[in-house]
Design a protein around this motif. Structure first.
Motif, mmCIF file in Angstrom:
data_model
loop_
_atom_site.group_PDB
_atom_site.id
_atom_site.type_symbol
_atom_site.label_atom_id
_atom_site.label_comp_id
_atom_site.label_asym_id
_atom_site.label_seq_id
_atom_site.Cartn_x
_atom_site.Cartn_y
_atom_site.Cartn_z
ATOM 1 N N ASP A 18 0.814 -1.212 0.000
ATOM 2 C CA ASP A 18 0.000 0.000 0.000
ATOM 3 C C ASP A 18 0.849 1.265 0.000
ATOM 4 N N LYS A 20 2.902 2.137 2.356
ATOM 5 C CA LYS A 20 3.157 2.590 3.718
ATOM 6 C C LYS A 20 4.539 2.149 4.180
ATOM 7 N N GLN A 21 5.265 3.069 4.794
ATOM 8 C CA GLN A 21 6.614 2.781 5.278
ATOM 9 C C GLN A 21 6.565 2.264 6.712
ATOM 10 N N THR A 22 7.321 1.189 6.971
ATOM 11 C CA THR A 22 7.349 0.579 8.300
ATOM 12 C C THR A 22 8.789 0.497 8.785
#
Length: 205
Positions: A18, A20-22
């Motif tokens: 998606d 999104k950075q983790t």
């Protein structure tokens, strides 16, 4: 319970599908060797002892060498015992990151970084005595009063004061395994893992 011994490598971040950075911590987990299996009949409780990291024979005692020889392995640097180990492992078996799956929630046990001798503001979150007004100066980071004069005429035990901070053994729960690299024995765990880079941690479920 299942678990493995690992070494903290550092931190990185990955991007999901998606976008999104983790933020993730890289842990080199295993391979570990089962060096002893305790049972209720022989030891009074059940546990599995596993070892991680090679150690030079010249730096090992003969008792250690003979103990590891029973598992057909060389001397190891770190040895930990897991109570009620759920995996059916025998003496000499190898444990790798394959015991975990991506998306699984785990607990990580490690020793926090040592901060040395610290004051009450950094150690306990004090805000200081007050503003630098009405004749007060150099009091922004002071602890304030620690005890009464006539009563109780002493300082109570457990009073929050300046002292050595860090180097505590802590367990962080609810961390998630984001990605596994079996060829490198790497686990990418989301969130903060206690300890400095190169420190030994336990990953358990």
């Amino acid at each position: 319970m299942k678990g493995i011994i690992g070494k903290k490598i550092g931190m990185t971040s990955i991007f999901g599908t998606d976008g999104k950075q983790t933020a993730c911590t890289i842990i080199e987990a295993g391979p570990c060797t089962v060096t002893q299996v305790k049972t209720a009949d022989t030891d009074g409780y059940t546990s599995t002892q596993i070892a991680y990291g090679d150690k030079k024979e010249k730096n090992s005692t003969k008792a250690e060498i003979n103990h590891f020889a029973k598992a057909n392995t060389t001397a190891k640097r770190v040895v930990k015992e897991f109570r009620d180990y759920s995996l059916n492992k025998s003496l000499g078996d190898t444990i790798t990151v394959d015991i975990f799956t991506e998306g699984e929630s785990v607990e990580v046990v490690g020793t926090t970084k040592g901060k040395g001798f610290q004051g009450v503001v950094k150690r306990h979150g004090f805000h200081g005595v007050g503003e630098a007004s009405h004749g007060q100066h150099d009091r922004q980071r002071a602890p304030g009063s620690v005890g009464g004069s006539s009563y109780p005429s002493r300082v109570f035990k457990g009073m929050r004061m300046a002292g050595r901070m860090g180097q505590d053994r802590v367990k962080v729960k609810g961390l998630k395994i984001v990605k596994i690299f079996p060829e490198k024995n790497y686990l990418l765990i989301s969130g903060s893992v206690p300890g400095h880079n190169g420190s030994i941690v336990l990953i358990q479920k």
